[in-house]
Write an enzyme that holds these catalytic residues in place. Structure first.
Site, short mmCIF file in Angstrom:
data_model
loop_
_atom_site.label_atom_id
_atom_site.label_comp_id
_atom_site.label_asym_id
_atom_site.label_seq_id
_atom_site.Cartn_x
_atom_site.Cartn_y
_atom_site.Cartn_z
N LYS A 111 -27.09 17.61 -15.94
CA LYS A 111 -27.01 16.15 -15.76
C LYS A 111 -27.94 15.49 -16.77
O LYS A 111 -29.04 16.01 -17.03
CB LYS A 111 -27.42 15.80 -14.33
N SER A 157 -24.05 10.20 -7.89
CA SER A 157 -24.16 9.89 -9.29
C SER A 157 -23.94 11.11 -10.21
O SER A 157 -23.71 10.91 -11.41
CB SER A 157 -25.55 9.32 -9.58
N SER A 197 -26.27 12.28 -4.20
CA SER A 197 -25.71 12.34 -5.56
C SER A 197 -25.28 13.72 -6.04
O SER A 197 -24.64 13.82 -7.09
CB SER A 197 -26.71 11.76 -6.56
#
Lengths: 483, 93
Positions: free
Chosen positions: A75, A150, A174
């Site tokens: 990420k 997210s 997330s």
């Protein structure tokens, strides 16, 4: 057999090289990215160089660990030295960290190959990956749906087989909510189990890093590699890391599992509710004693979170002032102007909304009514879990109230977007380990996620429940149309 | 709903320049979110102690030992305006 272990055996049997494996994934990324957009950056040359090192080790007859030569994605809020780390924000569009996060250092030391950095909601604030400054990511199961957020780029990359596994971060769901929407496994570990050194901070009392994978065993392997005490994170727990794969037993004999009553009520998609009824029976068939339990304050998790997380974010994001790194407005003539214009240009609408909300609830006269109140309710939510874990070994509930929603459908109404994190937030508030894994499909063919929550540092029990369920059900074997 | 004056005051505290359109949208959105948050008042928390973080850690310390940071150049390079060993900013005084 889990993906990582299978690939590991192919590597040590010399059926294929790490370079070939990495190239296969790079080719898949090149073919699929125009549709999926899971990655913000692909570092093919660096990945192949890492793979060559592993091949050299294998050729020299040196032993390699289970993650050596395995292509992973990261990420884009994990700092990678010399590689741009944007957090999905214009503010950090050109930011090149001078240091490496602890988790990526550990994975590098384990020989893992980093394919690239994945898309995310800006500063991890969002539930659909639509707030990224660099465009949205599509759900590999249905390209007009969101992948969740997210960590939507990481989840979509795993589901589309653009990488073997990925790292994400989870502040209010997330990792788990995108794992649920993309039909994969996602784990948020116990608060403090994985070092956040080098993770761009969002809400420091809640943030945790964890794996997104194709299987429970893969999640156990990746967690084993990234967990452990780190003196550079003051909240890091000084406990030895067990071998989580020892917990992977294919039955639930002698285990007591609680279903959280409050998660089955109104607002739940009927097809998700139906899947949960089947889960209940399946857990019993595996030998568990299953009981319905009440966590009466569970539903207050969401309003509590939307005080605490934006408040912490407003403080954490104060560092983006245009002075030391990141964007700076070049038209400004005085310091105040520089701060205000830089932040106006650098942050997107959702980040601004949360900074404003957090600044408001922390401002003079409102502190007791909002922030302190939320901290007290947080205590009550912890108490609910404490009482529940006096009776059971693990709790289960849906990961999200619905399956993946259509792109754009919740963007105009922030509150409706926030509601998709209703089921995941309480585990963050209480610091508990929680994992999402596939437990069915709706009539559109979209995956449904089951959440397993454990007590503090009982990742072993979470893995055991998830593994036994996974091995007894076919859901994880259904590949996404793009994989 | 928040009034526009409150929104402007908070934006100044947050060092965010906002347009009149953003101001109107924020007044509405923040108002809705705060209305939703007020359901916490259903709970009596008079005698409840606050929780600061998920798992409390108290007085984490380490030996005060010198360590070398050799990232000086890389850190300076990340600056949006650098002169010599300094970050340049607009005139302050």
């Amino acid at each position: 057999m889990a993906k990582i272990r299978k690939l590991h055996q192919q590597l040590i049997a010399k059926d294929r090289t790490a370079v070939e494996l990495t190239q296969d994934y790079l080719d898949r990324i090149a073919a699929l990215e125009p549709q999926v957009h899971a990655f913000l950056r692909v570092n093919g040359e660096a990945a192949l160089a890492q793979a060559r090192q592993v091949d050299a080790q294998i050729a020299a007859g040196e032993p390699i660990g289970p993650l050596a030569g395995i292509p992973l994605a990261l990420k884009d809020n994990l700092c990678t030295q010399g590689i741009r780390t944007t957090c999905g924000s214009r503010m950090l569009a050109d930011f090149v960290p001078a240091y490496e996060s602890t988790v990526t250092q550990k994975l590098k030391a384990a020989g893992a190959v980093f394919l690239g950095k994945t898309n995310m909601d800006e500063f991890a604030m969002g539930s659909s990956t639509e707030t990224s400054a660099f465009g949205p990511t599509a759900n590999p199961w249905s390209l007009d749906r969101v992948p969740g957020g997210s960590s939507g780029g990481s989840a979509a990359a795993v589901a589309a087989a653009e990488c073997v596994a990925a790292l994400g971060s989870d502040t209010g769901g997330s990792i788990r909510q995108p794992a649920s929407f993309c039909g994969i496994v996602g784990l948020k570990p116990t608060y403090g189990l994985v070092s956040r050194f080098g993770l761009v901070a969002f809400a420091s009392s809640l943030d945790q890093i964890g794996p997104l994978t194709n299987s429970v065993e893969d999640a156990a392997l990746v967690l084993g590699a990234i967990a452990g005490h780190d003196p550079r994170d003051g909240t890091s727990i000084p406990e030895p890391v067990p071998d989580y794969t020892q917990a992977l037993v294919p039955d639930l004999k002698g285990m007591r599992i609680g279903i959280i009553q409050e998660t089955l009520g109104t607002g739940l998609d009927p097809q998700v509710a139906q899947a949960m009824e089947t889960v209940w029976r399946q857990l019993q068939d595996l030998g568990a004693e299953v009981l319905e339990l009440s966590c009466p304050r569970f539903r207050y998790g969401l309003p509590t979170y939307y005080i605490l997380a934006p408040a912490e974010a407003s403080a954490n994001l104060a560092r983006y002032d245009g002075v030391k790194y990141g964007l700076r407005d070049q038209t400004c003539t005085n310091l105040m102007d520089m701060y205000q214009r830089t932040r106006a240009e650098g942050f997107g609408a959702e980040v601004k909304r949360r900074i404003m909300l957090g600044t408001y609830t922390l401002s003079a006269g409102y502190y007791d009514a909002y922030y302190l109140k939320a901290q007290k309710v947080r205590t009550l939510i912890k108490e609910d879990f404490h009482q529940a874990f006096a009776q059971v070994d693990a709790l289960v509930c849906p990961t999200a109230p619905t399956t993946a929603f259509p792109a754009g459908s919740k963007s105009a109404d922030p509150l409706s977007m926030y509601l998709s994190d209703l089921m995941t937030i309480p585990a963050n508030l209480a610091g508990l380990p929680a994992l999402s894994l596939p437990c069915g499909f709706d009539d559109q063919g979209l995956p449904i996620g089951l959440q397993v929550i454990g007590n503090v540092l009982r990742e072993d029990l979470v893995f055991r429940v998830a593994y036994a369920y996974e091995q007894a059900t076919p859901w994880h074997q259904r590949p996404s149309p793009l994989s | 709903m928040l009034d526009r004056e409150q929104v402007r005051k908070v934006a100044l505290l947050a060092r965010l320049q906002i347009t009149p359109e953003e101001e109107a949208k924020l007044a509405l959105d923040l108002g809705n979110i705060l209305d939703y948050i007020r359901q916490l008042n259903e709970l009596d928390t008079q005698a409840v102690p606050p929780t600061n973080r998920a798992l409390e850690t108290v007085n984490v310390s380490r030996p005060d030992q010198l360590s070398i940071c050799d990232q000086r150049e890389a850190i300076l390079q990340a600056g949006p305006a650098v002169e010599g060993d300094f970050f340049r900013v607009p005139k302050i005084l």
